[in-house]
Design a protein around this motif. Sequence first.
Motif, mmCIF file in Angstrom:
data_model
loop_
_atom_site.group_PDB
_atom_site.id
_atom_site.type_symbol
_atom_site.label_atom_id
_atom_site.label_comp_id
_atom_site.label_asym_id
_atom_site.label_seq_id
_atom_site.Cartn_x
_atom_site.Cartn_y
_atom_site.Cartn_z
ATOM 1 N N GLU A 61 -12.199 -7.414 -5.744
ATOM 2 C CA GLU A 61 -13.336 -6.850 -5.020
ATOM 3 C C GLU A 61 -13.128 -5.388 -4.665
ATOM 4 O O GLU A 61 -14.083 -4.666 -4.381
ATOM 5 C CB GLU A 61 -13.607 -7.655 -3.754
ATOM 6 N N ASP A 62 -11.868 -4.904 -4.690
ATOM 7 C CA ASP A 62 -11.621 -3.501 -4.409
ATOM 8 C C ASP A 62 -11.659 -2.649 -5.666
ATOM 9 O O ASP A 62 -11.361 -1.461 -5.624
ATOM 10 C CB ASP A 62 -10.279 -3.322 -3.684
ATOM 11 N N ASP A 91 -3.066 -9.523 0.914
ATOM 12 C CA ASP A 91 -4.055 -8.520 1.284
ATOM 13 C C ASP A 91 -3.574 -7.600 2.399
ATOM 14 O O ASP A 91 -4.377 -6.874 3.004
ATOM 15 C CB ASP A 91 -5.363 -9.201 1.715
ATOM 16 N N THR A 92 -2.274 -7.613 2.691
ATOM 17 C CA THR A 92 -1.727 -6.735 3.724
ATOM 18 C C THR A 92 -2.005 -5.277 3.387
ATOM 19 O O THR A 92 -1.762 -4.833 2.260
ATOM 20 C CB THR A 92 -0.208 -6.943 3.862
ATOM 21 N N TYR A 93 -2.523 -4.528 4.359
ATOM 22 C CA TYR A 93 -2.815 -3.112 4.150
ATOM 23 C C TYR A 93 -1.520 -2.322 4.255
ATOM 24 O O TYR A 93 -0.835 -2.346 5.279
ATOM 25 C CB TYR A 93 -3.827 -2.621 5.185
ATOM 26 N N VAL A 94 -1.182 -1.615 3.177
ATOM 27 C CA VAL A 94 0.088 -0.889 3.101
ATOM 28 C C VAL A 94 -0.128 0.452 2.416
ATOM 29 O O VAL A 94 -1.174 0.705 1.820
ATOM 30 C CB VAL A 94 1.147 -1.687 2.301
ATOM 31 N N GLY A 277 -12.531 -3.893 0.679
ATOM 32 C CA GLY A 277 -12.800 -5.237 1.169
ATOM 33 C C GLY A 277 -11.947 -5.563 2.376
ATOM 34 O O GLY A 277 -11.275 -4.706 2.955
ATOM 35 N N ALA A 278 -11.951 -6.848 2.758
ATOM 36 C CA ALA A 278 -11.202 -7.280 3.940
ATOM 37 C C ALA A 278 -9.708 -7.268 3.650
ATOM 38 O O ALA A 278 -9.254 -7.767 2.616
ATOM 39 C CB ALA A 278 -11.641 -8.679 4.356
ATOM 40 N N ALA A 279 -8.945 -6.691 4.562
ATOM 41 C CA ALA A 279 -7.494 -6.619 4.426
ATOM 42 C C ALA A 279 -6.837 -7.219 5.668
ATOM 43 O O ALA A 279 -7.498 -7.494 6.675
ATOM 44 C CB ALA A 279 -7.047 -5.169 4.234
ATOM 45 N N VAL A 280 -5.539 -7.427 5.581
ATOM 46 C CA VAL A 280 -4.749 -7.928 6.703
ATOM 47 C C VAL A 280 -4.001 -6.744 7.316
ATOM 48 O O VAL A 280 -3.264 -6.038 6.622
ATOM 49 C CB VAL A 280 -3.742 -8.999 6.239
ATOM 50 N N LEU A 281 -4.213 -6.521 8.593
ATOM 51 C CA LEU A 281 -3.580 -5.391 9.273
ATOM 52 C C LEU A 281 -2.395 -5.869 10.108
ATOM 53 O O LEU A 281 -2.529 -6.739 10.969
ATOM 54 C CB LEU A 281 -4.589 -4.690 10.184
#
Length: 310
Positions: A61-62, A91-94, A277-281
Amino acid sequence: MALAVVAVLLLVALAWPVGLLVWANGKLQRTTALSGGADTAGTTYLLTGSDARGEEGGIAEDGTEGQRTDTILLLHVPRSGPTALISLPRDTYVEVPGHGGAKLNSAFAWGGAPLLVQTVEGLTGLTVDHYAEIGMGGVAHVVDAVGGVNLCYDGAVDDKDSGMVWQPGCHDVDGTQALAFARMRKADLQGDVGRALRQRQLIGAVVAKVDPKALALRPGAQVALVDAGTSALTFDEDTGVLDVARLAVAFRNANGPGGITGTPPIVDMNYRPGNIGAAVLLDEAATPPFFAAVRDGTLPPGQVGGVPGG
């Protein structure tokens, strides 16, 4: 004559495991993965699980094209203290070297194992000593090779996408059922974090089922297990069969009563930083000391992290 027979039997008994090790080492699939970074304390393994059926070669989706990895596990054995198995949500944002902010598994899509390793090292501060890539489809053959496993899940599931049909509780399953158990995501309220937990449970169940004493007098079972395992796994360029054995022991210890399992500190499961899209922060303040404690073996045994408010 009797002494000669005994001598031959002893020779076979000694040569068989040595020959099996040589054969197994030759069957290991390897890929370039390690960064060559300065060593950090302890031994760190990066384990990835990929179900290529749904995502390999696809477009996320990204907008990221290429191979994806569904499950990313960091296994760390400190010089002293409990062994830790930490699930890093895909989906961790890094910060991905050369690409900026993105989801963790985008690093694998853009640069394969080497870029994923570099990204994880930047996130955790730990140098990856060994890398292992698990094809979830091949896990089904491993489960069948060990005679099935017992898995537990508290919910009732009838998920058409994964094929998982489940009644709450623990059940003995074969390879096909175990694969569905590992694939299911949409029916899990914890999403990818829940799937990672179940995949970790499955791998732990397989490791626990491999009893060296039970296999010692069953050469056929040993060969079948090695054959299935080497087909399902790809390792870094430096890993040998003894490293694989150490990895299995570490995985078992992490999942035991004296080990640590869980996730890093998560603050948001629906973080939306842009067009990815939705990520994990992760918690920016708590994450560095968390991984430092993992490295140093100072965390107490038990569960850590998890879905916020879960």
